[in-house]
Design an enzyme around this catalytic site. Structure first.
Site, short mmCIF file in Angstrom:
data_model
loop_
_atom_site.label_atom_id
_atom_site.label_comp_id
_atom_site.label_asym_id
_atom_site.label_seq_id
_atom_site.Cartn_x
_atom_site.Cartn_y
_atom_site.Cartn_z
N ASN A 12 0.86 -1.19 0.00
CA ASN A 12 0.00 0.00 0.00
C ASN A 12 0.90 1.23 0.00
O ASN A 12 1.49 1.57 1.01
CB ASN A 12 -0.90 -0.02 1.24
CG ASN A 12 -1.74 1.24 1.37
OD1 ASN A 12 -1.88 2.01 0.42
ND2 ASN A 12 -2.31 1.44 2.55
N LYS A 14 0.08 4.26 -0.25
CA LYS A 14 -0.57 5.42 0.36
C LYS A 14 -0.39 6.65 -0.55
O LYS A 14 -0.41 6.51 -1.77
CB LYS A 14 -0.07 5.65 1.79
CG LYS A 14 -0.20 4.36 2.63
CD LYS A 14 0.04 4.58 4.10
CE LYS A 14 -0.09 3.25 4.84
NZ LYS A 14 0.04 3.42 6.29
N HIS A 98 -9.30 1.13 5.21
CA HIS A 98 -8.01 1.28 5.90
C HIS A 98 -8.20 2.20 7.11
O HIS A 98 -9.01 3.12 7.08
CB HIS A 98 -6.96 1.86 4.95
CG HIS A 98 -5.58 1.79 5.48
ND1 HIS A 98 -5.10 2.71 6.40
CD2 HIS A 98 -4.55 0.91 5.26
CE1 HIS A 98 -3.85 2.39 6.71
NE2 HIS A 98 -3.49 1.32 6.04
N GLU A 100 -6.63 4.59 8.21
CA GLU A 100 -6.47 6.02 7.93
C GLU A 100 -7.75 6.60 7.34
O GLU A 100 -8.13 7.74 7.66
CB GLU A 100 -5.29 6.23 6.98
CG GLU A 100 -3.96 5.96 7.66
CD GLU A 100 -2.84 5.56 6.73
OE1 GLU A 100 -1.75 5.25 7.24
OE2 GLU A 100 -3.05 5.54 5.49
N GLU A 170 -5.03 -5.04 10.77
CA GLU A 170 -4.01 -4.02 11.01
C GLU A 170 -4.25 -3.37 12.37
O GLU A 170 -5.09 -2.48 12.49
CB GLU A 170 -4.09 -2.94 9.92
CG GLU A 170 -3.77 -3.45 8.54
CD GLU A 170 -3.37 -2.29 7.64
OE1 GLU A 170 -2.27 -2.33 7.08
OE2 GLU A 170 -4.16 -1.35 7.50
N GLY A 176 2.93 2.16 10.91
CA GLY A 176 3.87 3.27 10.76
C GLY A 176 4.56 3.68 12.04
O GLY A 176 5.24 4.70 12.09
N SER A 216 3.85 -2.37 10.32
CA SER A 216 5.30 -2.39 10.46
C SER A 216 5.90 -3.76 10.11
O SER A 216 6.79 -4.26 10.80
CB SER A 216 5.72 -1.97 11.88
OG SER A 216 5.25 -0.66 12.16
#
Length: 254
Positions: A12, A14, A98, A100, A170, A176, A216
């Site tokens: 991904n 992003k 996702h 985010e 996730e 991240g 990660s």
């Protein structure tokens, strides 16, 4: 490793990579991963790079994914992209929900379920993301959060559609941050998600669905993560932006 389910590792990107940078990245990936047949390899560039990346990976073992899709078809939806547009570029997979987008675009489970149905309606495959925050995990709510997200985000899917759906677990606290769930934590969450699929669908469906881990993922932890019985791949963020690190994750997973 469960031979019944083929590993799927998706990158991904992003909101990263220009058209030229995306082309350069997949050119390197094609060289690095030319012989890999044991893993379904997917790259998910931003919308602006889909066409150029699609041309670059033609006739390779790399498949194309999008990072989002509208639940609606063509029409008056400013700023949105629909399935018909993605199919023009030979997109096969679409990331949905996702963390985010759940956080910044306020996407709900109900909206994600509509998107998943739209993805299947176009004969594409959704990668549906679920995962708890650190506060939720530490307060003992992980299973309740996952149950709500899984049941809500997959609502309305048939058994046949569910088998063609990928779930990406996730943990939000590991995205991240450099923190990774231990292999035991990842396996426990994946096993719990699979148990939910047994309840929502049935044992046969649950056994066939691939559940990726995201958060990660690196070359040095990939093998141990992928060796877990219920971990069927990875949704890779930052490490997918550099060809060697993404290729090493894939090679180390086999």
């Amino acid at each position: 490793m469960n031979k019944e389910r083929k590993l799927i590792i998706a990158g991904n990107w992003k909101m990263n990579k220009t058209v030229a940078e995306g082309q350069a990245l997949v050119r390197d990936l094609k060289r690095e991963l030319a012989g890999v047949k044991e893993v379904d390899i997917v790259v998910c560039p931003p919308f602006t790079a889909l066409e150029s990346v699609s041309r670059e990976i033609l006739d390779s073992n790399i498949r194309l994914g999008a990072q989002n899709m509208s639940e609606n078809n063509f029409g008056a939806y400013t700023g949105e992209v629909c399935a018909g547009m993605l199919k023009e570029f030979s997109v096969r997979y679409v990331i949905l929900g996702h963390s985010e987008r759940r956080q910044y675009q306020k996407e709900t489970d109900a909206l994600i379920a509509k998107k998943a149905l739209a993805v299947h309606g176009a004969s594409l495959k959704p990668i549906v993301c679920v995962g708890e925050t650190l506060a939720e995990r530490e307060s003992g709510q992980m299973e309740a959060v996952l149950e709500t997200q899984v049941s809500g985000s997959l609502a309305g899917l048939s058994k046949e559609q569910m088998v063609e759906t990928v779930i990406a677990y996730e943990p939000v606290w590991a995205i991240g941050t450099g923190k990774t769930a231990t292999t035991e934590q990842a396996q426990a969450a994946h096993a719990f998600i699979r148990s939910l699929l047994v309840k929502l669908f049935d044992e046969t469906v649950a056994r066939k669905v691939r559940i990726q881990y995201g958060g990660s993922v690196k070359a040095n932890n990939a093998k141990e993560l992928m060796s877990q019985p219920d971990v069927d791949g990875a949704l890779v963020g930052g490490a997918s932006l550099e060809p060697r690190s993404f290729a090493d994750i894939i090679k180390n997973s086999i």
